[in-house]
Scaffold this active site. Structure first.
Site, PDB file in Angstrom:
ATOM      1  CB  CYS A  93      27.222  43.321  11.508  1.00  0.00           C
ATOM      2  SG  CYS A  93      25.696  43.467  12.460  1.00  0.00           S
ATOM      3  N   GLY A  94      28.727  43.882  13.943  1.00  0.00           N
ATOM      4  CA  GLY A  94      28.800  44.232  15.346  1.00  0.00           C
ATOM      5  C   GLY A  94      27.514  44.891  15.756  1.00  0.00           C
TER       6      GLY A  94
END
Length: 294
Positions: A123-124
């Site tokens: 994910c970021g």
């Protein structure tokens, strides 16, 4: 850097040949990187941890600078006095810490543990309190950027990006981000286990070389186009973001808000333009074909 890849013993099973063979295989490196930030006024006091990201070692200072730029902590290279790899607590030392000293007048970011950044390779930026907390406003206005790029150039970019992915060729386990000119020439290509890290490495190198804003450039990412990647492109002043996979709804919304061209499913001769289609020049259609979108 040797830690970009590693070797592991595997069992290769081939059902078509009814075989199971033990052999060595290359895998992508993944290690934590801690980004510490402080000001010159801190003296010799330890910098405070701001973020930890799981990344493929290499271009770590660029990664840290790109992260600070795309998260709105700095505006350009002049906002940083020093950025250096530092000794961590591991034995032997893995240099998994980047220490950044901000210039005078640059406010230190909030390092309250309750609001700390934590990113992973999949994910970021994760765990933030709300969407508002990650919706960093860019200094660059993209809506009036006159850049155009041909659909033919866009269609050729994935092959050019793949040709530059040397570590992916050995492991099959890395994402890539590439910065290209409007003519399709590669400017910077970086690989990482995390899509967002690959983009930060590209942006960080551009910051260090005083290239911002990155007008007349295209950013291509090897996976999907998420909200955070669209935000990073906007923060770097990039008018065109393209992805070989799908965008998210928030990515489309943000691209429209920014005046950015967003292209998804860039595969072969086809692509979907979700925002800013006026920048993509199209070939004249055959008489029997459907008319091109205007």
């Amino acid at each position: 850097m040797g830690r970009v890849t590693d070797r592991r013993e595997i069992v290769r099973i081939d059902l078509s040949a009814s075989t199971a063979v033990r052999r060595m295989d290359s895998v992508s490196g993944e290690e934590p990187l801690e980004i510490r930030v402080g000001t010159r006024g801190d003296g010799n006091a330890p910098r405070r941890p701001l973020a930890v990201t799981m990344r493929t070692p290499g271009d770590d200072i660029d990664l840290a600078i790109g992260f600070l730029l795309t998260e709105g902590v700095i505006r350009d290279a002049a906002d940083i006095v020093t950025a250096q790899l530092c000794a961590g607590t591991d034995t032997p030392n893995t240099y998994n810490v980047v220490d950044v000293v901000l210039a005078d007048g640059v406010p230190a970011p909030d390092t309250d543990p309750a609001r700390a950044f934590y990113t992973t390779s999949s994910c970021g930026v994760c765990g933030k309190a709300s969407i508002d907390a990650i919706r960093t406003k860019s200094a660059w206005h993209l809506a009036d950027d006159p850049m155009t790029v041909s659909a033919e150039v866009l269609a050729g970019l994935p092959d050019r990006l793949r040709a530059a992915q040397q570590t992916f060729a050995r492991t099959g386990g890395l994402h890539a981000a590439g910065l290209f000119t409007v003519g399709g020439d590669p400017v910077l290509v970086r690989e990482d286990v995390g899509r967002h890290n690959a983009v930060d490495k590209v942006v960080g190198r551009a910051v260090a070389e005083h290239r911002l804003p990155l007008r007349d450039h295209i950013l291509l990412v090897s996976g999907r186009a998420s909200f955070e990647l669209t935000q990073k492109a906007w923060m770097a002043g990039i008018p065109v973001l393209a992805a070989v996979s799908a965008p998210s709804s928030l990515a489309v919304d943000l691209a429209q808000e920014a005046g950015m061209t967003l292209v998804g499913f860039l595969r072969g001769a086809t692509m979907n333009v979700y925002s800013g289609v006026h920048r993509v020049t199209q070939p004249q259609p055959d008489r029997a074909a459907s008319p091109a979108v205007r």
